[in-house]
Structure formats: C-alpha cells, structure tokens
Write a protein that holds these residues in place. Structure first.
Motif, short mmCIF file in Angstrom:
data_model
loop_
_atom_site.label_atom_id
_atom_site.label_comp_id
_atom_site.label_asym_id
_atom_site.label_seq_id
_atom_site.Cartn_x
_atom_site.Cartn_y
_atom_site.Cartn_z
N HIS A 226 24.95 45.64 33.65
CA HIS A 226 25.87 45.83 32.54
C HIS A 226 25.90 47.31 32.15
CE1 HIS A 226 26.83 41.67 31.64
NE2 HIS A 226 25.55 41.35 31.70
N TYR A 227 27.05 47.78 31.67
CA TYR A 227 27.12 49.16 31.21
C TYR A 227 27.59 49.27 29.77
CZ TYR A 227 32.09 48.68 32.45
OH TYR A 227 33.38 48.26 32.55
N ASP A 228 27.70 48.16 29.06
CA ASP A 228 28.04 48.19 27.64
C ASP A 228 27.17 47.15 26.93
OD1 ASP A 228 29.25 48.88 25.28
OD2 ASP A 228 31.31 48.64 26.01
N GLN A 229 27.25 47.13 25.63
CA GLN A 229 26.38 46.26 24.82
C GLN A 229 26.44 44.81 25.29
OE1 GLN A 229 27.16 46.44 20.62
NE2 GLN A 229 26.20 44.50 20.21
N ILE A 230 25.26 44.21 25.49
CA ILE A 230 25.17 42.79 25.87
C ILE A 230 25.21 41.96 24.58
CG2 ILE A 230 23.77 41.03 26.99
CD1 ILE A 230 22.60 43.19 28.77
N THR A 231 26.18 41.06 24.52
CA THR A 231 26.41 40.29 23.29
C THR A 231 25.90 38.86 23.35
OG1 THR A 231 28.62 39.74 24.11
CG2 THR A 231 28.42 41.68 22.69
N GLY A 232 25.67 38.35 24.56
CA GLY A 232 25.25 36.95 24.67
C GLY A 232 24.16 36.76 25.71
N LEU A 233 23.32 35.73 25.50
CA LEU A 233 22.20 35.43 26.41
C LEU A 233 21.87 33.95 26.28
CD1 LEU A 233 19.71 36.30 28.21
CD2 LEU A 233 18.49 36.65 26.05
N ASP A 234 21.62 33.30 27.43
CA ASP A 234 21.18 31.91 27.40
C ASP A 234 20.39 31.61 28.67
OD1 ASP A 234 20.77 29.49 26.25
OD2 ASP A 234 22.71 28.63 26.76
N VAL A 235 19.51 30.59 28.59
CA VAL A 235 18.63 30.21 29.70
C VAL A 235 18.92 28.77 30.06
CG1 VAL A 235 16.25 30.05 30.47
CG2 VAL A 235 16.87 31.77 28.82
N GLY A 467 1.19 39.78 7.97
CA GLY A 467 1.28 39.30 9.34
C GLY A 467 0.46 40.13 10.31
N GLU A 468 0.08 39.51 11.41
CA GLU A 468 -0.61 40.19 12.51
C GLU A 468 0.23 40.00 13.77
OE1 GLU A 468 -4.68 39.11 12.97
OE2 GLU A 468 -4.99 38.85 10.81
N TRP A 469 0.38 41.07 14.54
CA TRP A 469 1.20 40.98 15.74
C TRP A 469 0.77 42.05 16.75
CZ3 TRP A 469 3.54 42.43 11.01
CH2 TRP A 469 3.82 43.79 10.88
N THR A 470 1.24 41.83 17.99
CA THR A 470 1.11 42.83 19.08
C THR A 470 2.51 43.29 19.43
OG1 THR A 470 -0.83 41.68 19.94
CG2 THR A 470 0.25 43.26 21.39
N GLU A 471 2.71 44.60 19.36
CA GLU A 471 4.07 45.14 19.54
C GLU A 471 4.22 45.76 20.92
OE1 GLU A 471 7.36 47.59 16.88
OE2 GLU A 471 5.27 47.49 16.26
N HIS A 472 5.38 45.51 21.53
CA HIS A 472 5.72 46.07 22.84
C HIS A 472 7.08 46.75 22.73
CE1 HIS A 472 2.51 43.60 24.64
NE2 HIS A 472 2.92 42.66 23.80
N GLN A 473 7.13 48.04 23.00
CA GLN A 473 8.40 48.78 22.95
C GLN A 473 9.10 48.67 24.30
OE1 GLN A 473 9.62 50.38 20.16
NE2 GLN A 473 11.51 50.57 21.33
N CYS A 474 10.38 48.27 24.28
CA CYS A 474 11.10 48.13 25.55
C CYS A 474 12.52 48.67 25.45
CB CYS A 474 11.09 46.69 26.03
SG CYS A 474 11.68 45.51 24.80
N HIS A 475 13.33 48.13 24.52
CA HIS A 475 14.73 48.53 24.43
C HIS A 475 14.86 49.87 23.71
CE1 HIS A 475 16.65 44.82 25.89
NE2 HIS A 475 15.61 44.21 25.35
N ALA A 476 15.98 50.56 24.00
CA ALA A 476 16.26 51.85 23.37
C ALA A 476 17.04 51.70 22.09
CB ALA A 476 17.02 52.76 24.34
N SER A 477 17.53 50.50 21.79
CA SER A 477 18.27 50.25 20.55
C SER A 477 18.02 48.80 20.14
CB SER A 477 19.77 50.54 20.75
OG SER A 477 20.29 49.76 21.80
N SER A 478 18.81 48.33 19.19
CA SER A 478 18.56 47.03 18.57
C SER A 478 18.64 45.89 19.58
CB SER A 478 19.57 46.81 17.45
OG SER A 478 19.38 45.55 16.85
N ILE A 479 17.74 44.90 19.43
CA ILE A 479 17.75 43.69 20.26
C ILE A 479 18.79 42.73 19.69
CG2 ILE A 479 16.40 41.69 20.98
CD1 ILE A 479 13.94 43.48 20.99
N THR A 480 19.72 42.26 20.56
CA THR A 480 20.81 41.40 20.10
C THR A 480 20.54 39.91 20.35
OG1 THR A 480 21.92 41.77 22.22
CG2 THR A 480 22.53 43.21 20.38
N LYS A 481 19.81 39.55 21.41
CA LYS A 481 19.52 38.14 21.69
C LYS A 481 18.12 38.04 22.31
CE LYS A 481 23.54 36.41 20.49
NZ LYS A 481 23.68 35.50 19.35
N MET A 482 17.51 36.86 22.11
CA MET A 482 16.17 36.60 22.65
C MET A 482 16.06 35.11 22.98
SD MET A 482 12.50 37.19 20.75
CE MET A 482 12.74 38.94 20.59
N ARG A 483 15.54 34.81 24.18
CA ARG A 483 15.37 33.42 24.60
C ARG A 483 14.05 33.27 25.34
NH1 ARG A 483 19.04 33.03 21.66
NH2 ARG A 483 21.09 32.04 21.99
#
Length: 836
Positions: A226-235, A467-483
């Motif tokens: 993809h070369y533009d913002q990803i708007t949808g995701l499903d598994v 809260g307690e959490w473990t953080e992982h940096q991956c994306h360069a901007s906002s996350i839009t979907k997660m599955r």
C-alpha cells in the motif's frame, strides 16, 4: 541525509575516495568543501546559473555529477564545468539519446522545446558509469566512453505498469512511480530502487539480463505494498488470510502463514472498510458510494452484490458468517449474508459510529462512537441492552471479552476503560498518550492497545490502576486498526503510514503460545467460465501430451535401433584395437626388462665410485683437523700471557687510586672544621635577633589589643542597628509571602483552566476533522444530486417542449374537428331538404 532549511532541503554527500571532502546541493546551492587541520574551507567552483539541484554523486576523486529539476545533469571535474546531459524523456524521437555537450553558458532554447521538464531525482555511481532516474519509473544507464562525450546513454530500465490496472495511467500522470532512491550491491550484480508510492523494485545487472535489449524492466521485490493510509483490516478464521483496504483504492488479501500477497484488486473509488467472511470465500468492502459483497476467486475479487450504504467506515461479519453488520452514519444495519435481507437496524447513537464488534456467540454487538457512547445491542431483538455514555470522550474502538460480560474501550481522553454492567469499572491512564485501538484475545488472557504515536502496548491483564504494560514502537504514525488471529498466535496492525505489521505473540520467556489445533481450509472459488476454459485447455493439453508421447516413443525406437548398430560397430572396433594394444604391450614389456638390467649395472658402478671418493675426503679432512688443533694450542698460550700482564697493570692502578683518596680526605676534613666555626657564629647572631624580635612582638600585641577593643565597640553598635533593620524587614517579608501565596493560587487556577481549554480544543479539533470528512462526503453527494437535478431539468425542458408541440397539434386537431362538424351539419341539412 537531508537537512531542511528555509530555502529548501540540502543534501550533503562525502567523497568515497576522500573522507575530508564533501559536497552540498540544494535550491540554488552547489558547493564542495575540504576539511583540513580543523578548518572547513569551501573549494572554488566555476560560476554557473542558479538552479534547483536535487541530487549528486561522486564518480571519482575529483569528478562529480549533479542533477537538477529541469532534467539536466552537470558534470564537474575538479572545479571546472565539463559537460551537460539531458536525461529527460524527449517529447519527440531524438536520435542523440538525450545528450548535449557544452558549458553552462550555452543556449538551450532549441532543445528545451523538445523535452519534458522531468526532474532528476537520484544519481548512483557504478564501475562502468552511473545511473539516474528521470521521468515516471525510468532509469537511464550511462557508461564511460573514450570519446569527447565522456559518458553515453547505454540503455533504459522501466517500472512495469500492469495493463489491467484501472489507475495505471492516472498513477503515472500523478508521478507515483517516480524513483526516489537507488542503490547497487557491492558486487554490482543487483539494483534496488524505491518509488514515490512506497514500492521496492529490483533488477539484475548481469549480462544475461541486461543484454536482452536496450530497454529492460524492473521486477517487484517481495510484493507490492500500500502507498496511502490503510483504512480497513480483518482476519479470516478458516484460512490464514488477512485483508486490508486503503485510500490508494486497492483491496489486498495477504497470507500470514507464508508472508505473501495472494490477491490485489484496484477500484475506481477509495475503500474505507473491509471485512473477511470466516470461510475466506467472501469479502465485504465499504466504498464512498456503496457497500459491496464480493467473491474471492483463485486470481480475482469479483463483486456480486451491492448495498446502498454510502461511505461505510465500519463493517464486520459475525463469527458464524451468517450475518454482517455495516455502519451507515450513526445507524448500524444488520444483513443476512446469504439472502441479503436487512434483518435489523440498531439506532441510538447521536454521532458517527467508529467501532462495532460481535460477541463470540453472535448474540450481541458492542458499538462505540464519537458521541461518547458505548452500547450493547441484542442481535435477536435489535434493542439496546446496555449503555455507558461519557460525553467528554470520543471513542474510537471497543473490544469485548470472550464471555461477553466486559467491554474495553479507548478514545480521546487518553485512558483505557473497562466497562461492565453499563458502568465504568476501571480507568487505566495511558501516560498522556491517545489510545486509538484495542484488541483482546479469544482466550481472554491478553489485551493489546494501539496509540496515536504508532506504538503497541501489551497490557498486564487483568488490568490494574495505574496500568502496567510493555511497549513496542513500530508504526510511524497513528494505528488505525488492530486484529488478533483466531488461534491467538498473531497480532496484526495497520496505520496511517500505509504499513501492515504482523507480530508473533509470545510469553515473557520468549516461547510461543500454545496454539489451538486448527486445520486451515484449502478450498477456493472459481467462476464457471474460468473452469470451462481450464477444462478445455486441459483436454487440449492432454491430446497434445498423447501425441507427443506417441511421437517420442517412435523417435526413441529409432534412436534405440541406431544406438544398437553404432554399439555393434564400436564393439568390433574396440576388440581390434585391444588386440593391437596387447601386441604393443608385449613388445614394450621386453624393452622394459632390457632397460632395467642396464640401469642396474650403471647403479653398481656409481656406488663403487662413490665409496672411493668418500675415503679420499675423510683422509683430507683429518689432516686439516690436526693443523687447526696446533693453531688452537698456540693461541691459548698467548691468551694466558696477556692475562698475567693485565693483572699487573690493574694492581698498579689500584695503589695510585688509594693514595689520591687519602689526600682528598685530609683536604675536606680541614674545610669541615672551618665551616663548623662559621656555623657557631651564625647561631649566636640568631639568638640575639630572636630577643629583639620578642620585644617587638610584645609591643605590637599590646597595640593590636587596643585596636581590637575599639573595633569591637564599633561593630557591636552596627550589629544593634542591623538587628533593628532586620526585624523591620522580617515583617515586610511576611506580608510579601502572603501576597506570593495568593498569586501562586491564582496561577494554578489559570493553569487548570488552560489545561481544560486545551482538552476541549483537542476534542473540538477531532470533531472538526470528522466533520470535514463528512462535509467532503456531503459535497460529493451534493455534486451527484446537482448532476441528477440538471438531468431532470433537461428532461423537464424536453417534456415541456414536447407538450407545446402537442398543444399546437391539439389546436390543429380541434380546428379540424370543428370544420368536420360544420361539414357534417351542412351535409345533414342538404340531405334533409330533398326529404321535405
């Protein structure tokens, strides 16, 4: 590296052959520098006209080539401008291959009219010359020559454009395929290039691949992205598939088991949402005009049903696949997957619905929206069973626990909320970070959230405050979907940076979680026409295979017969040769025996001669040894005599040294007595001086005591005055402290007001952004309705014109009817007269 300035970006680059020399190019900037003994000095360069220099490359220690935004490349050697090259694609055919020699001062009027102004975006050196990108998806290869041109264009390499792509021409015009960066492997066997639309391409530089023709084609490295913002995701549940949709107008099906792209489909409109059927055979995609249900075939995605839902931003199949939910503004519509019947509408949200999720038993739907509401709906009655409303929070995502009793939601208030029985049971602060997505595993033991900064947090579950959490940096901007995959083994995230990330879910010790025993389905869909074509092709191929087999068998029989004949001939020939070789071997064996006897006699003679020579050498060496031994005895006697002479000289020297030492001792003892007398006189003088010093010291101490008393009295008086002044200042300080505390309280109140205003501002900005998107959709809808109105008005005008013609025709007919009636009455009267 790129350095941003007010006039534009500057691109520095070191000379690979001299690390103390580097070049900087930019808009109107082209300079080379030399670093020497702690000082940076600019090198003088021949004056050239100001241009926007985009890239450069060092071809040798003193030769550099620079690309501009007008399609020109300038070659410098030392500080002198040597040559110009035009690398832009010519509008008309050009036999010169795009080159022009001369200096920067020459006129370019005749050539500039024939060439497109395509910028040179990158230049890369290799051993035979250099490569440069100019034009949409074009790379030119220039090679060294011994002629006056120095470099000559050898061939060009292009990015292949898919012929079935609906947007191929538009993409090329939009410069999406412009090559931005290139690199060559150290062995110069492979080129890797990146384009403006985030794609990776490769081509081999070996002779077999490049010498096929002057124009070569890149190949996609790995797969298209993809070369533009990803708007949808499903598994998918029954297949290892992930589906994504993007504003680049494509829908892609990925296989996360082998990390490959299975299918890509490009559309005319932007895709806002996507949902995969649990069977993996259907996909639901929301576009700006309609919601489309499509079949996933073996090599294509084909629409077969459309629903009149405009701008669907969220859709989701049920876990059983028999129903799907789609968001239409602030209404959630339920449809039957196989009958396409609208089985229910869930109304209650006052704003846009941003997330919907089914419970595991498909009996409930959880929804949340920008209105700050989280609703629990019954699928069977289409009624609301639970609600939690927080007006100050604009929710973006929700997740439900496996048993369906607990909901987790995130939004604009920077907290993760745990909702149960329509009440917020727990709020976990996110450390001043906006959370955009939340996902919970099917086992109910893992919870993940995504942030606006592109990081993923694995939350400690059950939740705690704080809260307690473990953080992982991956994306360069906002996350839009997660599955999360059905077996809880993989986590998938997409973001505004057009990236899809796949994470393997593991425990703290680094072990993968025990996956459920799932057998993925292997069936696929294929259209009837494709199947018939494949059957026809298979029958033709089988016929062809049968014919080829028959022909091959015949040819094999012929070859076997030929081989048998040749084998027989060769066998006879070999037998004859073997007989002749045996005869030759016997003759050679006889000659060998004779030569061995001869060599044995010669060897015995050599041994006897060697023994005689050895005896002669031994007698000569014994004589030499006796002569050397006599010389050794003479030298030893001479050495003994020299040693006795040296011992006598040493005894004489020792006696003279002792006499000189006694004389020196007597002389220094006399001098010592003299110095002792001088020292005693000095001691007497020092005692006299000490008595005088004691008297002087006593007088000074008495004077100092009197001065101390006077100074003490003066400073005590001053101390009393300072104490009185200090008491007065202490009172004033207390008053000032009270004033300061009141001012601090006012400042804290103002700060809290500012924070509240900033929070409201962020919320309003979010609302404004969503409203702007709605306005764009409405404007597009208004434009479509205006076009419809214009068509209707044109139709009305045509009908009115036709109506006027019909009225005229009616008037003529009425007139004719009246005339006919008159004629009829006249005929009747004329018929009655004879009767009378």
């Amino acid at each position: 590296a790129v350095v941003s300035t007010q006039s534009g970006p500057l691109r520095p680059g070191f000379n690979p052959n001299d690390n103390a020399q580097f070049c900087v190019v930019g808009n109107g900037v082209f300079k080379t520098f030399k670093y020497n003994e702690g000082n940076l000095k600019a090198n003088p360069i021949q004056k050239i006209e100001p241009q926007n220099f985009l890239c450069h490359s060092w071809l040798s220690e003193d030769r550099i080539i620079v690309g501009t935004d007008t399609g020109r490349m300038l070659l410098f050697e030392g500080q002198e401008h040597k040559k110009d090259f035009h690398v832009s694609s010519p509008v008309a055919p050009d036999s010169t291959g795009g080159e022009r020699s001369g200096t920067a001062g020459q006129s370019e009027t005749s050539e500039s009219g024939m060439r497109s102004q395509t910028p040179v975006l990158c230049v890369t050196k290799y051993s035979k010359g250099f490569l440069c990108s100019a034009g949409n998806g074009i790379v030119y290869m220039y090679e060294k020559t011994d002629e006056r041109e120095l470099y000559k264009k050898a061939r060009e390499i292009r990015i292949p454009i898919s012929a079935d792509s609906a947007q191929a021409t538009a993409n090329m015009k939009g410069a999406l395929h412009e090559i931005m960066h290139m690199t060559i492997s150290p062995s110069e066997e492979t080129i890797i290039a990146t384009s403006r639309n985030n794609q990776l391409y490769t081509i081999g530089l070996t002779g077999a691949e490049i010498s096929k023709g002057e124009q070569s084609l890149f190949e996609t490295l790995s797969q298209p992205f993809h070369y533009d913002q990803i708007t949808g995701l499903d598994v998918c549940i029954r297949k290892p598939l992930v589906s994504t949709c993007s504003l680049d107008r494509t829908v892609r099906i990925w296989n996360y088991e082998n990390n490959s792209l299975d299918l890509t489909k490009e559309f005319q409109e932007e895709a806002f949402s996507v949902a995969l059927h649990p069977s993996g055979l259907y996909v639901l995609v929301g576009f700006s005009d309609k919601l489309r249900l499509m079949n996933i075939l073996i090599d294509d995605i084909q629409p077969f049903k459309e629903f009149t839902i405009r701008g669907c931003r969220e859709c989701q199949f049920s876990n059983g696949g028999h129903l799907f939910a789609a968001v239409h503004g602030n209404v959630i519509q339920l449809y039957a997957t196989y009958t396409f019947e609208n089985v229910g509408n869930l109304k209650g949200h006052n704003g846009k619905v941003r997330s919907i999720v089914w419970s595991q038993d498909d009996s409930k739907i959880i929804s949340c929206g920008v209105d700050g509401a989280v609703y629990e709906w019954s699928v069977y009655t289409s009624k609301r069973e639970g609600e939690s409303v927080l007006k100050t929070c604009s929710y973006t995502c929700a997740a439900v626990s496996p048993e369906g009793g607990t909901t987790f939601a995130v939004g604009s208030d920077k907290t993760l909320k745990e909702i149960s029985d329509s009440q917020i049971q727990r709020e976990v602060p996110a450390a001043d970070t906006v959370l955009t997505q939340v996902a919970i595993s099917r086992s109910g033991r893992m919870l993940f959230v995504g942030t606006a900064q592109g990081s993923i947090r694995a939350m400690k579950f059950p939740l705690t405050v704080p809260g307690e959490w473990t953080e992982h940096q991956c994306h360069a901007s906002s996350i839009t979907k997660m599955r999360i995959s059905y077996d809880d083994s993989f986590l998938f995230t997409v973001g505004e940076d057009a990236c899809l990330y796949t994470f393997k879910i593991m425990d703290k010790e680094g072990r993968g979680l025990k996956a459920k025993d799932i057998t993925y389905a292997e069936e696929i869909l294929i259209s009837k026409s494709d199947l018939q074509e494949k059957d026809t092709a298979m029958k033709e191929l089988k016929t062809r295979v049968y014919e080829l087999n028959m022909e091959n068998e015949y040819q094999l029989r012929l070859k076997d017969m030929n081989h048998h004949e040749k084998t027989k001939e060769l066998t006879e020939k070999f037998i004859q040769e073997m007989e002749s070789l045996k005869t030759k071997n016997q003759v050679l064996k006889t000659d060998k025996d004779k030569e061995e006897a001869k060599h044995e006699e010669e060897r015995q003679e050599l041994i006897e001669r060697q023994h005689l020579e050895l005896r002669d050498l031994e007698s000569a060496n014994n004589q030499k040894l006796m002569a050397e031994y006599e010389k050794y005895q003479e030298l030893q006697a001479k050495s003994q005599r020299m040693q006795e002479e040296y011992e006598r000289q040493l005894a004489a020297k020792s006696e003279s040294h002792k006499q000189a030492l006694r004389e020196q001792t007597e002389q220094y003892e006399t001098k010592l007595h003299e110095k002792i007398g001088q020292l005693e006189a000095a001691h007497d003088e020092m005692r006299q001086t000490m008595r005088i010093h004691e008297e002087t010291k006593k007088q000074i101490e008495e004077d100092a005591d009197r001065e101390i008393l006077d100074i003490k009295n003066m400073y005590e008086r001053r101390l009393r005055e300072e104490k009185e002044g200090n008491m007065r200042l202490t009172g004033e300080t207390g008053i000032m402290k009270k004033k300061f505390k009141s001012q601090e309280q006012e400042i804290e109140a103002l700060k809290s007001d500012i924070n509240n205003l900033n929070t409201e501002k962020n919320k309003l900005n979010g609302v404004i952004k969503s409203l702007e998107k709605d306005i764009l959709g409405l404007k597009k809808e208004i434009q479509e309705r205006d076009e419809t109105i214009q068509d209707k008005e044109k139709r009305i005008y045509d009908l009115k014109k036709k109506n006027q013609e019909l009225e005229k025709f009616k008037f003529v007919l009425d007139y004719k009817i009246r005339e006919l009636k008159k004629e009829k009455s006249t005929d009747c009267d004329s018929a009655l007269i004879p009767l009378l």
